[in-house]
Scaffold this active site. Structure first.
Site, short mmCIF file in Angstrom:
data_model
loop_
_atom_site.label_atom_id
_atom_site.label_comp_id
_atom_site.label_asym_id
_atom_site.label_seq_id
_atom_site.Cartn_x
_atom_site.Cartn_y
_atom_site.Cartn_z
N THR A 1 -22.32 2.60 63.62
CA THR A 1 -21.48 1.92 62.62
C THR A 1 -20.07 2.53 62.55
O THR A 1 -19.17 1.93 61.98
CB THR A 1 -22.09 2.11 61.22
N CYS B 1 -19.78 5.68 66.94
CA CYS B 1 -21.23 5.77 66.81
C CYS B 1 -21.70 4.35 66.49
O CYS B 1 -20.93 3.41 66.68
CB CYS B 1 -21.64 6.80 65.74
N HIS C 1 0.52 3.49 57.90
CA HIS C 1 0.48 4.01 56.53
C HIS C 1 -0.26 5.34 56.39
O HIS C 1 0.05 6.12 55.51
CB HIS C 1 -0.17 3.00 55.59
N HIS D 1 4.69 6.72 52.35
CA HIS D 1 3.38 7.06 52.92
C HIS D 1 3.31 8.54 53.28
O HIS D 1 2.25 9.15 53.21
CB HIS D 1 3.09 6.17 54.13
N ASP E 1 -21.91 9.05 70.00
CA ASP E 1 -23.35 9.29 70.11
C ASP E 1 -23.91 8.16 71.00
O ASP E 1 -23.13 7.34 71.52
CB ASP E 1 -24.02 9.38 68.74
C1 RB5 Z 1 -27.52 6.09 65.43
O1 RB5 Z 1 -28.65 5.32 65.57
C2 RB5 Z 1 -26.76 5.70 64.17
O2 RB5 Z 1 -27.42 6.13 63.05
C3 RB5 Z 1 -25.37 6.27 64.22
O3 RB5 Z 1 -24.76 5.95 65.42
C4 RB5 Z 1 -24.42 5.77 63.20
O4 RB5 Z 1 -24.45 4.47 62.90
C5 RB5 Z 1 -24.01 6.69 62.16
O5 RB5 Z 1 -23.21 6.46 61.27
#
Ligand code: RB5
Length: 365
Positions: free
Chosen positions: A68, A66, A99, A134, A8
């Site tokens: 996080t 993305c 694993h 595993h 994203d």
């Molecule tokens: C986008 O701003 C953010 O919410 C997304 O990239 C992410 O962290 C989702 O898990």
């Protein structure tokens, strides 16, 4: 190798850097976007799309990012066959291959630097899956994933189905017990085989017929489609046959005899008699124990060589080693078992298992 990439807006920079890195390594990429970080998109759309491509084999693996990494990994892991690992350092990236056999690496663009991300991508690409214990753990996840396609008419091939029905599990517990008598053991193996086949056959096609009850004419259902064949691997497989025939009395029965050559330790055929029309039948090869997998692989070979097309393997207890061998040799065969146990001991017995199924069935020890 082909890798699908997706991000994203918050993961776009990492994705672009990963793309450049992969291209430098002469790795094919499919870029699902997003093209720039000022183009807000929902990570869910891209994560699901990329995971579907990996699960369908359109891409060997995937790398997603993305902000996080959390959203992408949640989205990707909703797709059957996608195993997405959200990693924040090279150790995690390495372990996710060793694993977990992860087929998708997920990175957080707001969590790791580009430099660290590329180091992780490199380690992740170059680390193979370790297999062994595993493999068993992953297979359990895969079997869980397949649970709900058991009864919905899906005919995906090469499934492992672990039948966790309480009655099957209860009876399995009794036959594992070393103090269970030969008589009881034999009866229970028969019953478990019947219960397993009751579940296995829930997808059989049916057609409507007209019948006349003592009161009126009505529509009823009858099983249509292919006929069945049961093929026990001698001798322990014999213990499962009657339980199946009680439910499917018209099934034909073939027999396959295999012994293990004491010097080469390879399985050798000594008997094979199958129904003449085997190519037209749904075939259940039955053998209570899938241990090293040698005799099951050979039994499936023999059936296929004589024209068998739709072959399933039904066993009570499997070892990861044998399961892996059968899956590698015959990826198209559905495998049904009541339990996937821990490992094989140095004599090739399944641990914890139930001992030698043949000896326990026939009282030869
Ligand atoms: C986008 O701003 C953010 O919410 C997304 O990239 C992410 O962290 C989702 O898990």
């Amino acid at each position: 190798m082909k890798i699908v990439l997706g991000a994203d807006h918050a993961g776009c920079a990492l994705k672009n850097a990963a793309k450049e890195y992969l291209l430098k390594r002469d790795i094919d990429v499919i870029d699902l976007g997003v093209g720039s970080d000022d183009e807000p998109v929902d990570y869910s759309d891209i994560g699901i799309k990329a995971a579907e491509m990996v699960a369908a084999g359109e891409s060997d693996r995937g790398i997603l990012s993305c902000g996080t990494g959390i959203g992408m990994s949640i989205a990707a892991n909703k797709v059957r066959g996608a195993y997405a690992a959200l990693c924040t350092d090279s150790f995690m990236a390495k372990m996710s291959r060793l694993h977990n056999n992860a087929n998708i690496l997920v990175l957080g663009g707001r969590v790791v630097s580009v430099e660290r991300a590329l180091e992780m991508v490199g380690v992740w690409l170059d680390t193979p899956f370790e297999g062994g214990r595993h493999f068993r753990r992953i297979e359990k996840i895969r079997a869980y994933e397949n649970k709900d396609i058991e009864g919905n008419g899906s005919h995906s091939k090469g499934r492992l189905v672990i039948m966790d029905h309480p009655l099957i599990q209860h009876k399995l517990g009794i036959i594992r017990n070393t103090s269970t008598s030969v008589k009881e053991f034999r009866e229970l193996v028969e019953e478990i085989a019947g219960l397993m086949v009751y579940e296995i056959t829930r997808d059989l096609p049916v057609e409507e017929i007209e019948v006349e009850t003592p009161l009126a004419k009505t529509r009823a259902k009858t099983i249509s489609g292919k006929k069945m064949a049961v093929v026990p691997v001698l001798r322990a497989g014999l213990g499962m046959v009657q339980g199946i025939l009680k439910l499917i009395p018209n099934a034909k029965v073939g027999h396959i005899g295999v012994y293990r050559d004491p010097t080469t330790l390879q399985p050798v055929e000594y008997y094979c008699k199958l129904p003449g029309d085997i190519e037209e039948r749904d075939i259940l090869i039955v053998d209570p124990m899938l241990a090293t997998g040698g005799s099951s692989v050979l039994a499936i070979d023999l059936v296929k060589r004589r024209g068998g097309k739709k072959v399933s393997l039904v066993c009570l207890i499997g070892a990861p080693e044998g399961l892996q061998k059968v899956k590698e040799a015959h990826p198209d065969v559905d495998i049904y078992m009541a339990a996937l146990d821990d490992h094989l001991d140095e004599h090739g017995y399944i641990v914890p298992g139930l001992g030698d199924a043949g000896d326990r069935l026939f009282g030869t020890k």
